[in-house]
Design a protein around this motif. Structure first.
Motif, PDB file in Angstrom:
ATOM      1  N   LEU A 122       0.660  -1.140  -0.081  1.00  0.00           N
ATOM      2  CA  LEU A 122       0.062  -0.019  -0.064  1.00  0.00           C
ATOM      3  C   LEU A 122       0.923   1.193  -0.093  1.00  0.00           C
ATOM      4  N   GLY A 123       0.906   2.232  -1.036  1.00  0.00           N
ATOM      5  CA  GLY A 123       1.252   3.362  -0.980  1.00  0.00           C
ATOM      6  C   GLY A 123       0.617   4.404  -0.304  1.00  0.00           C
ATOM      7  N   LEU A 124       1.082   5.215   0.537  1.00  0.00           N
ATOM      8  CA  LEU A 124       0.614   6.420   1.260  1.00  0.00           C
ATOM      9  C   LEU A 124       1.243   7.606   0.777  1.00  0.00           C
ATOM     10  N   VAL A 125       0.516   8.564  -0.190  1.00  0.00           N
ATOM     11  CA  VAL A 125       0.974   9.601  -0.902  1.00  0.00           C
ATOM     12  C   VAL A 125       0.400  11.017  -0.434  1.00  0.00           C
ATOM     13  N   GLY A 126       0.797  12.137  -0.782  1.00  0.00           N
ATOM     14  CA  GLY A 126       0.213  13.222  -0.342  1.00  0.00           C
ATOM     15  C   GLY A 126       1.426  14.483  -0.293  1.00  0.00           C
ATOM     16  N   LEU A 165       4.357   1.840   1.855  1.00  0.00           N
ATOM     17  CA  LEU A 165       5.271   2.727   1.445  1.00  0.00           C
ATOM     18  C   LEU A 165       4.881   3.988   1.496  1.00  0.00           C
ATOM     19  N   ILE A 166       5.429   5.096   2.447  1.00  0.00           N
ATOM     20  CA  ILE A 166       5.141   6.255   2.616  1.00  0.00           C
ATOM     21  C   ILE A 166       5.911   7.089   1.817  1.00  0.00           C
ATOM     22  N   ALA A 167       5.465   7.741   0.717  1.00  0.00           N
ATOM     23  CA  ALA A 167       6.407   8.470  -0.277  1.00  0.00           C
ATOM     24  C   ALA A 167       5.895   9.797  -0.795  1.00  0.00           C
ATOM     25  N   HIS A 168       6.646  10.789  -1.321  1.00  0.00           N
ATOM     26  CA  HIS A 168       5.911  11.744  -2.255  1.00  0.00           C
ATOM     27  C   HIS A 168       6.024  11.463  -3.545  1.00  0.00           C
ATOM     28  N   ASP A 169       6.926  10.815  -3.777  1.00  0.00           N
ATOM     29  CA  ASP A 169       7.374  10.496  -5.303  1.00  0.00           C
ATOM     30  C   ASP A 169       6.450   9.439  -6.030  1.00  0.00           C
ATOM     31  N   LEU A 170       5.521   9.836  -6.701  1.00  0.00           N
ATOM     32  CA  LEU A 170       4.436   9.048  -7.447  1.00  0.00           C
ATOM     33  C   LEU A 170       4.726   8.038  -8.195  1.00  0.00           C
ATOM     34  N   ALA A 171       5.860   8.142  -8.998  1.00  0.00           N
ATOM     35  CA  ALA A 171       6.384   6.923  -9.862  1.00  0.00           C
ATOM     36  C   ALA A 171       6.938   6.118  -9.004  1.00  0.00           C
ATOM     37  N   VAL A 172       7.604   6.245  -7.908  1.00  0.00           N
ATOM     38  CA  VAL A 172       8.093   5.166  -6.989  1.00  0.00           C
ATOM     39  C   VAL A 172       7.173   4.428  -6.515  1.00  0.00           C
ATOM     40  N   VAL A 173       5.936   4.987  -6.178  1.00  0.00           N
ATOM     41  CA  VAL A 173       4.654   4.587  -5.568  1.00  0.00           C
ATOM     42  C   VAL A 173       4.013   3.463  -6.624  1.00  0.00           C
ATOM     43  N   ARG A 174       4.070   4.055  -7.953  1.00  0.00           N
ATOM     44  CA  ARG A 174       3.632   3.073  -8.836  1.00  0.00           C
ATOM     45  C   ARG A 174       4.321   1.917  -9.141  1.00  0.00           C
ATOM     46  N   HIS A 175       5.772   2.143  -9.079  1.00  0.00           N
ATOM     47  CA  HIS A 175       6.556   0.889  -9.383  1.00  0.00           C
ATOM     48  C   HIS A 175       6.316  -0.027  -8.382  1.00  0.00           C
ATOM     49  N   LEU A 176       5.904   0.243  -7.083  1.00  0.00           N
ATOM     50  CA  LEU A 176       6.093  -0.702  -5.860  1.00  0.00           C
ATOM     51  C   LEU A 176       4.669  -1.150  -5.678  1.00  0.00           C
ATOM     52  N   CYS A 177       3.781  -0.502  -5.480  1.00  0.00           N
ATOM     53  CA  CYS A 177       2.607  -0.659  -4.668  1.00  0.00           C
ATOM     54  C   CYS A 177       1.227  -1.172  -5.716  1.00  0.00           C
ATOM     55  N   GLN A 178       0.695  -2.129  -4.890  1.00  0.00           N
ATOM     56  CA  GLN A 178      -0.682  -2.583  -5.761  1.00  0.00           C
ATOM     57  C   GLN A 178      -1.734  -1.627  -5.359  1.00  0.00           C
ATOM     58  N   ARG A 179      -2.034  -1.112  -4.015  1.00  0.00           N
ATOM     59  CA  ARG A 179      -3.006  -0.071  -3.786  1.00  0.00           C
ATOM     60  C   ARG A 179      -2.350   1.166  -3.192  1.00  0.00           C
ATOM     61  N   VAL A 180      -3.169   2.269  -3.417  1.00  0.00           N
ATOM     62  CA  VAL A 180      -2.774   3.508  -3.294  1.00  0.00           C
ATOM     63  C   VAL A 180      -3.684   4.411  -2.365  1.00  0.00           C
ATOM     64  N   ALA A 181      -3.387   5.071  -1.113  1.00  0.00           N
ATOM     65  CA  ALA A 181      -3.926   5.859  -0.357  1.00  0.00           C
ATOM     66  C   ALA A 181      -3.478   7.492  -0.483  1.00  0.00           C
ATOM     67  N   VAL A 182      -4.617   8.159  -1.030  1.00  0.00           N
ATOM     68  CA  VAL A 182      -3.907   9.622  -1.219  1.00  0.00           C
ATOM     69  C   VAL A 182      -4.568  10.451   0.163  1.00  0.00           C
ATOM     70  N   MET A 183      -3.444  11.100   0.753  1.00  0.00           N
ATOM     71  CA  MET A 183      -3.964  11.697   1.836  1.00  0.00           C
ATOM     72  C   MET A 183      -3.757  13.508   1.793  1.00  0.00           C
ATOM     73  N   TYR A 184      -4.838  14.221   2.435  1.00  0.00           N
ATOM     74  CA  TYR A 184      -4.777  15.380   2.612  1.00  0.00           C
ATOM     75  C   TYR A 184      -5.150  15.921   3.897  1.00  0.00           C
ATOM     76  N   LEU A 185      -4.270  16.862   4.225  1.00  0.00           N
ATOM     77  CA  LEU A 185      -4.595  17.488   5.744  1.00  0.00           C
ATOM     78  C   LEU A 185      -5.058  16.371   6.666  1.00  0.00           C
ATOM     79  N   GLY A 186      -4.430  15.432   6.784  1.00  0.00           N
ATOM     80  CA  GLY A 186      -4.613  14.478   7.891  1.00  0.00           C
ATOM     81  C   GLY A 186      -5.785  13.513   7.434  1.00  0.00           C
TER      82      GLY A 186
END
Length: 340
Positions: A50-54, A216-237
């Protein structure tokens, strides 16, 4: 206490209403709390990534530290392998900590400069009172070789390694107790660009070969796409969108997700003229906007957004979105399709 097995039903990690507020003091008057994480709900299954981005300050790293109990939550629950981490005492946490580890962002600050790398990697084994076959030293050498380090450098100190090698030491330390889930907090952002790909590929191989669940906690969206099956997008908590990687990257529904992706050339393929630009500043977590927290920067904001907070629900498509007026089309034209 017996830790659950890999074939148990249900998710490995279940998070409900996870909240972390930090008290503040400003001068003579006391301010309101910083609402760093404000009600997260998500799950991670065994072996899943799971990628955690924002944007910076959205609460990603705080979430990671909450998951491994480096921070105490203000509210909510974290259930891991059928056990409630938020209510577990020190004795109950010990066997669970062995199964739930973290890789820190800064390989310089996260390693004790007074200890050899052998001692650093062995520390989780000592803390969890593990007795690996062949002994602790043999296990440490095995781990060093697994992450691409020379086992003969067992007695060297962190300053004798490069930044990429130090991060490999941190990865080996996280894997020492054979965990089932690893939280990787920006594991490559502090590294030179020339070695980031090596560490990303190492994490991908380890996750696949060891069957790890990875957040995977990251701000690099290309890295998250390479590694993660699912993605969660966070904004202001808050999580504003969560779903399978292809749904998030190809057909994002939340305006914030679309703006993030359009800013990455090898993801959005929209070019400077097609970039979805956000106006205004990110609001302070001391006093987030009423209703939808993104409304002050959203081009689709309406009166309803100011008075009614959108729930994170599925409204068609594979992902869940917290938006009253979600998008429905692809992010970019079909002719510009990117490859993962």
């Amino acid at each position: 206490m017996t830790v659950g097995t890999a074939d148990e039903p249900g998710p490995l990690l279940r998070v409900r209403g996870l909240t972390k507020h930090f008290p503040t003091r400003g001068g003579r008057r006391r301010g309101g709390p910083v609402r760093a994480v404000d009600g997260l709900d998500f799950e991670v299954r065994a072996g899943e990534t799971l990628g955690l981005v924002g944007e910076s300050g959205c609460g990603k790293s705080t979430t990671g530290r909450l998951l491994v109990r480096l921070l105490e939550p203000t509210d909510g629950s974290i259930e891991f392998a059928g056990h409630d981490l938020t209510r577990a005492g020190r004795r109950q946490l010990r066997p669970l900590r062995a199964q739930l580890q973290i890789i820190f962002q800064d390989p310089y600050a996260s390693l004790n400069p007074r200890h050899t790398v052998g001692r650093i990697i062995a520390m989780p084994l000592r803390v969890s009172r593990a007795d690996p076959p062949g002994g602790t030293k043999a296990r440490v050498r095995e781990l060093m070789e697994l992450v691409g380090l020379n086992p003969e450098h067992y007695n060297r100190y962190p300053h004798e390694f490069s930044g990429g090698q130090r991060q490999r030491v941190g990865i080996a330390r996280a894997l020492a107790t054979r965990p089932r889930l690893v939280v990787a907090d920006e594991p490559v952002s502090a590294l030179d660009v020339s070695i980031q790909a090596q560490v990303v590929n190492l994490l991908r191989r380890l996750q696949r070969d060891l069957g790890l669940a990875l957040i995977l906690i990251a701000h690099d969206l290309a890295v998250v796409r390479h590694l993660c099956q699912r993605v969660a997008v966070m904004y202001l908590g808050r999580i504003v969108e969560i779903g399978d990687r292809d749904d998030i990257y190809e057909r994002p529904q939340h305006p914030y997700t679309r703006a993030l992706l359009s800013a990455v050339p090898n993801v959005g393929h929209l070019g400077p003229a097609g970039r979805l630009r956000l106006t205004g500043e990110v609001p302070t977590p001391l006093d987030p906007p009423s209703g939808c927290r993104f409304r002050t920067r959203c081009p689709k904001a309406r009166d309803r957004c100011a008075v009614e907070e959108p729930a994170l629900v599925r409204r068609g498509g594979g992902q869940a979105t917290a938006c009253h007026f979600p998008e429905s089309g692809p992010l970019r034209p079909e002719r510009g399709r990117a490859t993962a």
